[in-house]
Scaffold this active site. Structure first.
Site, PDB file in Angstrom:
ATOM      1  N   LYS A 178       0.808  -1.234   0.000  1.00  0.00           N
ATOM      2  CA  LYS A 178       0.000   0.000   0.000  1.00  0.00           C
ATOM      3  C   LYS A 178       0.836   1.276   0.000  1.00  0.00           C
ATOM      4  CE  LYS A 178      -0.672   0.128   5.008  1.00  0.00           C
ATOM      5  NZ  LYS A 178      -1.507  -0.328   6.131  1.00  0.00           N
ATOM      6  N   ARG A 189      -6.675   0.818  17.221  1.00  0.00           N
ATOM      7  CA  ARG A 189      -7.077   1.184  15.874  1.00  0.00           C
ATOM      8  C   ARG A 189      -8.298   0.315  15.583  1.00  0.00           C
ATOM      9  NH1 ARG A 189      -3.551   1.104  10.297  1.00  0.00           N
ATOM     10  NH2 ARG A 189      -4.391  -1.025  10.274  1.00  0.00           N
TER      11      ARG A 189
HETATM   12  C1  LIG Z   1      -0.624  -1.215   6.676  1.00  0.00           C
HETATM   13  C2  LIG Z   1      -1.110  -2.494   7.228  1.00  0.00           C
HETATM   14  C3  LIG Z   1      -0.253  -3.583   7.300  1.00  0.00           C
HETATM   15  C4  LIG Z   1       1.221  -3.504   6.953  1.00  0.00           C
HETATM   16  O1  LIG Z   1       1.885  -2.693   7.882  1.00  0.00           O
HETATM   17  P1  LIG Z   1       3.497  -2.558   7.883  1.00  0.00           P
HETATM   18  O2  LIG Z   1       3.811  -1.834   9.132  1.00  0.00           O
HETATM   19  O3  LIG Z   1       3.857  -1.804   6.647  1.00  0.00           O
HETATM   20  O4  LIG Z   1       4.052  -3.932   7.866  1.00  0.00           O
HETATM   21  C5  LIG Z   1      -0.777  -4.774   7.761  1.00  0.00           C
HETATM   22  N1  LIG Z   1      -2.066  -4.879   8.147  1.00  0.00           N
HETATM   23  C6  LIG Z   1      -2.924  -3.845   8.099  1.00  0.00           C
HETATM   24  C7  LIG Z   1      -4.317  -4.027   8.560  1.00  0.00           C
HETATM   25  C8  LIG Z   1      -2.470  -2.612   7.640  1.00  0.00           C
HETATM   26  O5  LIG Z   1      -3.316  -1.583   7.619  1.00  0.00           O
END
Ligand SMILES: *Cc1c(COP(=O)(O)O)cnc(C)c1O
Length: 366
Positions: A37, A132
């Site tokens: 992402k 979150r």
């Molecule tokens: C962004 C995200 C990840 C990946 O996070 P990193 O810190 O880049 O490894 C995994 N799970 C969810 C739900 C996320 O929003």
């Protein structure tokens, strides 16, 4: 050095593949979903992660999954941010699995799957402390009971997110709690479905990059069998300490920004000081006249505090929306106009660099 027309990010795909490979190989029994992402769903990056052995691709936006599918990426896609109910149909079409924590969303996905004559898998998110997304632990059983009644939804497992909002560190305690909840959920669902979904693996997704250290230290509670990893594969950093993870490349993503002005100037402005372009009152230290350079990049493209010049003799002084001001007094060489200065971006800078339409992205090492 060569001239550069515009700010350019260079992505070394071989390093990303190597990082994905190292993470996957180090964690037998834990499936890794590669998260693209921060690159806005770059097909090249997704391919590089898959070449390194990740089991699927995680994305938080449907637009990015659509782009990856159009580019021909053939992998299971996880939608990491719960969709709005209005996007249920697109979600069922595009994602193989989505992360969900609201019952109306599960219902909308069920209804969409029914219309499309298919089924949809969800990973139920639980909050074990970071605040979150996710159900509170004591809400989980009731939620699963209601969702198990939806005819076109399969509960693929449960998961959690940590170190996102509350900056809570993954531990044997909070992930142990997740495993316990999963055990309860698994037997609950098996009983309700009367064996209908029997035999299928019940995923326990223990977080993201921040959970890697616990796993690499061999301290991950048994039962966690999935992680969703973006930043550590891309930047090679721990997201708990922001230090390099041994064995991973840290230079897979670099930024080059061309110089548009270079000269000696005083280090304090002349005239009455009000507010800068962003409403802040700047403070200046008088260091006399210094060599300075301006690069053609700004806050519209990057987070100034999130980029570290590779030359330790260069310092980022500040930026407006389109100009980056540097102190280059102690740089190893004076750049010519048009020549690039190289920076190493952190996660926030990487995020903005890929999102800016003004920054070029080059791929090497494919
Ligand atoms: C962004 C995200 C990840 C990946 O996070 P990193 O810190 O880049 O490894 C995994 N799970 C969810 C739900 C996320 O929003």
């Amino acid at each position: 050095m060569t001239q550069l027309a515009q700010a350019t990010v260079t992505v070394d795909l071989a390093k990303i593949t190597a990082n994905a490979r190292t993470v996957c190989d180090a964690l037998p029994g834990i499936e890794i979903i590669g998260v693209t992402k921060v690159t806005c769903g770059s097909p090249q990056v997704a391919r590089a992660m898959l070449a390194g052995g990740v089991a699927g691709i995680g994305e938080s936006r449907l637009e990015n999954i659509a782009r990856l599918r159009v580019a021909g990426i053939d992998a299971p896609f996880w939608l990491l941010r719960a969709p709005t109910p209005a996007l249920a149909e697109e979600t069922v079409r595009l994602a193989d699995l989505s992360l969900v924590s609201a019952h109306v969303t599960a219902e909308a996905l069920d209804e969409a799957a029914r219309r499309l004559n298919t089924r949809h898998r969800i990973l139920v998110m639980v909050d074990v402390g970071d605040l979150r997304e996710g159900l509170l632990p004591d809400e989980l059983a009731g939620f699963l009971e209601r969702v198990a009644a939806l005819a076109h939804i399969d509960i693929a497992g449960i998961g959690t997110s940590l170190t996102c909002y509350g900056a809570v560190v993954p531990s044997q305690e909070n992930l142990g709690e997740l495993v316990e909840l999963a055990e309860g959920a698994r037997s609950h669902i098996a009983a309700q479905r009367d064996g209908r979904s029997g035999g299928e693996r019940f995923i326990v997704s223990g977080g993201m990059s921040s959970s890697l250290e616990l796993a690499l230290l061999g301290r991950m509670p048994a039962g966690v069998d999935n992680l969703r990893v973006g930043e550590s594969i891309l930047l090679g950093l721990s997201t708990v300490t922001r230090r390099p993870i041994p064995g991973l490349h840290t230079g897979a993503i670099v930024l080059d920004a061309p110089v548009i002005e270079c000269g000696r100037k005083p280090s304090t402005p002349r005239g009455e000081i009000a507010q800068d372009a962003f409403g802040r009152r700047p403070v200046f230290e008088d260091r006399g006249e210094r060599w300075r350079a301006i690069c053609a990049i700004g806050r519209q493209d990057v987070v100034p505090r999130g980029i570290r010049p590779v030359d330790p003799g260069i310092e980022v002084l500040g930026a407006s929306s389109d100009h980056l001001v540097l102190d280059i007094e102690d740089a190893t060489s004076r750049p010519a106009i048009g020549e690039p200065i190289r920076f190493s971006p952190d996660y926030s800078a990487t995020l903005r660099l890929f999102t800016s339409p003004y920054v070029k992205v080059d791929y090497v090492g494919a």
